[in-house]
Design an enzyme around this catalytic site. Structure first.
Site, PDB file in Angstrom:
ATOM      1  N   GLU A 284     -23.113   4.680 -12.693  1.00 39.45           N
ATOM      2  CA  GLU A 284     -23.377   3.924 -11.656  1.00 39.45           C
ATOM      3  C   GLU A 284     -24.113   2.557 -12.193  1.00 39.45           C
ATOM      4  O   GLU A 284     -24.206   1.381 -11.726  1.00 39.45           O
ATOM      5  CB  GLU A 284     -24.089   4.323 -10.346  1.00 39.45           C
ATOM      6  N   HIS A 305     -16.191  26.739 -26.671  1.00 41.77           N
ATOM      7  CA  HIS A 305     -14.977  27.668 -26.812  1.00 41.77           C
ATOM      8  C   HIS A 305     -13.858  26.888 -25.962  1.00 41.77           C
ATOM      9  O   HIS A 305     -13.081  27.570 -25.210  1.00 41.77           O
ATOM     10  CB  HIS A 305     -15.318  28.870 -26.324  1.00 41.77           C
ATOM     11  N   LYS A 419     -15.228   2.825  -0.260  1.00 42.72           N
ATOM     12  CA  LYS A 419     -15.596   2.857   1.179  1.00 42.72           C
ATOM     13  C   LYS A 419     -14.746   2.193   2.103  1.00 42.72           C
ATOM     14  O   LYS A 419     -14.236   2.576   3.000  1.00 42.72           O
ATOM     15  CB  LYS A 419     -17.096   2.574   1.189  1.00 42.72           C
TER      16      LYS A 419
END
Lengths: 433, 433
Positions: A284, A305, A419
């Site tokens: 951000e 792994h 948003k």
């Protein structure tokens, strides 16, 4: 104090570039401290550790008034109102607790997703429990936490009645305005203020992080002390050896050389959510104007792994920043066996900590030989003081780093795009065009 | 059957490139099925769902013999011997259970890290519990699980004595050779064989995944049926519409156009570990010869308030692959409130599922408009059958994809570099030079 080790990264950077970047890092730090940089009104986190004594007292008081009485506390928040506390709790809680250092209350999280499955499981979990809610939202209208709060409040009113519900809600929100502040006034919820000049991802050392961390039974005074001790060193060391200057310079140097991904790694599952917190902090703060390192995280040796194969042999586009922690008091040694069929007798009597530390060195050697620069930072163990240190170090490094990159470390314009699309699709009044 | 949606990705790919890649995908699929490609001796997973009836029976039998009797079962494994089961358990367990669909036994994991903190917490958790161990390791000498097994076996021998310890250990290991197989012979542990032609990351539908998943109380017959149903469609559809062909073609097309990161996203916390499983699958299969997409994962909408900023506005180097799941039976609706201070009345009476689905659409629109291609796949809910579908689809897609890329999908040479460095540092006999 934590220690930063840079030699396995600087060997990939020409001396001249390093010098340039160190200079830019000092300038960026000055810019930050001078208050003349972008977003300078959001620098309240820099000296926050000096001004939270009252907040600590209040958080501890609320925590002790609920302790033992409630079975569970739901912490409602998302993004910066969630990740700091989640990270600290994961680090400090017993691995096999759902959340929290004490048997009661268990700390669980809500309002960080819109999943119906999650919410129905949460309601099921709370069904037979005495619970309270800490709701954290500066505005009170961010969709995810607002929905969770509305749902849980309804359940509380029905089960506990208005008086008990009122006692079991604490809000962390804007000191003066906003929906949640209005609710506090109307219904008399206890509340703490989110400091004005502190953005979500820099807020773990404010009421936003401190209240849930205290509620979990952690020593928030030690936690803030760790941050304060880091602050005193990092703000005053004007040399090239300042870890913030070093780290900010190196990661920008590597970025300019073409590295695209910073992989945050740990060797202790307790630090899993430090990776998540770091990803928010850096993504951000830096991920804008089509710039920035893409932040990823790995848990090692687990992921050796798994994604380890890519780190070793895939595209040469990443570097690693490792956070290494010694283990706590308890020693676990490799025991004698009935036989040596597993071939482990050569490790007999050695501690897991030693073996884990060798694994860390081995990984670094392997990755560096594969062309992956490695920065690493050591703390002596995962506890409150050290977590405070880490939070402060990375916040300061991130802000300095973003200034070197030339972006505003304190805004997040890209989050609004989603948003607004969501509001439009849901038909929120005022967003229907 | 799951559905794959590609229109928000193909719009970023010139028609001509798409045609070329679809052709290459068909060729890669043929190469895989012909057994003439690289690593062809490790293709046992392709028709595995047809041959596990006996394994299912045996796993269910072991699970029911331990059910109710034991408080906890520790599943020891790392990498492919861990992630499939962990992913399925996280998807199918109650969110607030430590692991497993039933109150007893709780399923916990061990041997996937070298952390002393983790091991001491695990030993603390097991202290007052009747527990058993499922140890999963083809060789029995991989450091992490071998150490965990040695430690836990010692504890069991001391607490339960040799006879009960023997009854409470089941090994999943090579059918004939290796350290763990030798232990089974010597001490009489019950055991299941790891099929020879199935590598770790392709093993979730074999004994490796099935035993722990059955132990957790999940319906492994439904799980394998899901995979079988996917197999029947995906191996027989020779058209361009085959989702495997589509997905493998698109991700390679985007890679050739310069995309460097594939971000796997979900909108349901139950699918968190699907991201981890996918990262291993793709990173180990493709991340070699300095090639391959870097696999990352995000939990949404959670991480829209975190890495979302970078996805929207950072470097334009990634695309998204979203796995979308409807919710289960329980409906959660937005309730009436005492007031509308939170401004959510416009959502009153709507389900969380609807809102979450709108958030998904909104995110896709926002990201596509920001230049991030988006592939998405829908299942109707998170259950055994659908998880089987997903596992099979992604395994097949990954192998086909790796052949398009020109690498062996079934080896992992980079993992050995770290293993050898570790052995050398620890002074393992034969590795000291």
């Amino acid at each position: 104090m934590f220690k930063l080790f840079t030699d396995c990264a600087t060997r990939f950077i020409p001396e001249k570039s390093m010098k340039v970047l160190l200079g830019e890092a000092h300038e960026a730090m000055e810019l930050l401290l001078s208050g003349k940089g972008k977003g300078a009104d959001m620098r309240g986190w820099i000296d926050l550790p000096l001004y939270v004594d009252d907040v600590i007292k209040e958080c501890n008081e609320i925590a002790s008034s609920w302790a033992g009485k409630l079975d569970a506390v739901v912490v409602i928040g998302i993004g910066g109102s969630y990740l700091g506390a989640k990270c600290a709790l994961k680090a400090l809680s017993h691995t096999f607790s759902l959340g929290g250092m004490k048997p009661k209350p268990v700390i669980v999280f809500g309002g960080y997703s819109l999943s119906e499955d999650y919410m129905s499981d949460l309601l099921g979990y709370l069904k037979d429990k005495e619970f309270g809610v800490i709701v954290i939202s500066k505005s009170g209208t961010t969709t995810e936490p607002a929905i969770a709060f509305r749902i849980l409040k309804k359940v509380m009113l029905e089960r506990f009645g208005p008086e008990v519900t009122r006692e079991r809600i604490v809000a962390v929100t804007d000191g003066e305005k906003g929906a949640l502040r209005e609710m506090c006034k109307k219904y008399g919820y206890r509340s703490l203020a989110v400091p004005n000049a502190v953005g979500g991802r820099y807020s773990v050392l404010s009421s936003v992080g401190l209240l849930p961390i205290a509620m979990a039974g952690c020593d928030i005074r030690r936690f803030v002390e760790g941050a304060k001790d880091a602050m005193n060193v990092l703000l005053n060391d004007k040399s090239d050896e300042n870890p913030v200057i070093q780290y900010a310079a190196i990661r920008n140097a590597l970025y300019r050389q073409g590295k695209k991904i910073e992989v945050f790694v740990n060797y202790n599952p307790k630090l899993k959510y430090l990776g998540e917190w770091l990803k928010q902090l850096f993504a951000e703060s830096e991920g804008k104007e089509t710039k920035g390192l893409f932040p990823a995280s790995l848990d090692l040796t687990t992921d050796l792994h798994s994604v380890g194969q890519y780190i070793q042999d895939g595209e040469r586009t990443m570097f690693e920043t490792a956070i290494l922690a010694g283990s706590r008091e308890v020693e676990v040694k490799i025991p004698e066996a009935e036989d040596n069929l597993d071939g482990l007798d050569y490790l007999k009597g050695r501690t897991l900590e030693e073996i884990n530390s060798k694994a860390e060195t081995g990984t670094r050697l392997a990755h560096v030989s594969g062309g992956v620069p490695n920065i690493y930072l050591k703390i002596d163990k995962v506890d409150e003081w050290n977590m405070g240190q880490l939070f402060y170090f990375f916040e300061l490094s991130c802000a300095v780093s973003a200034y070197i990159l030339g972006v505003n470390p304190f805004d997040q314009p890209g989050v609004d795009v989603y948003k607004n699309e969501l509001y439009r699709l849901l038909g929120r009044p005022g967003y229907t065009d």
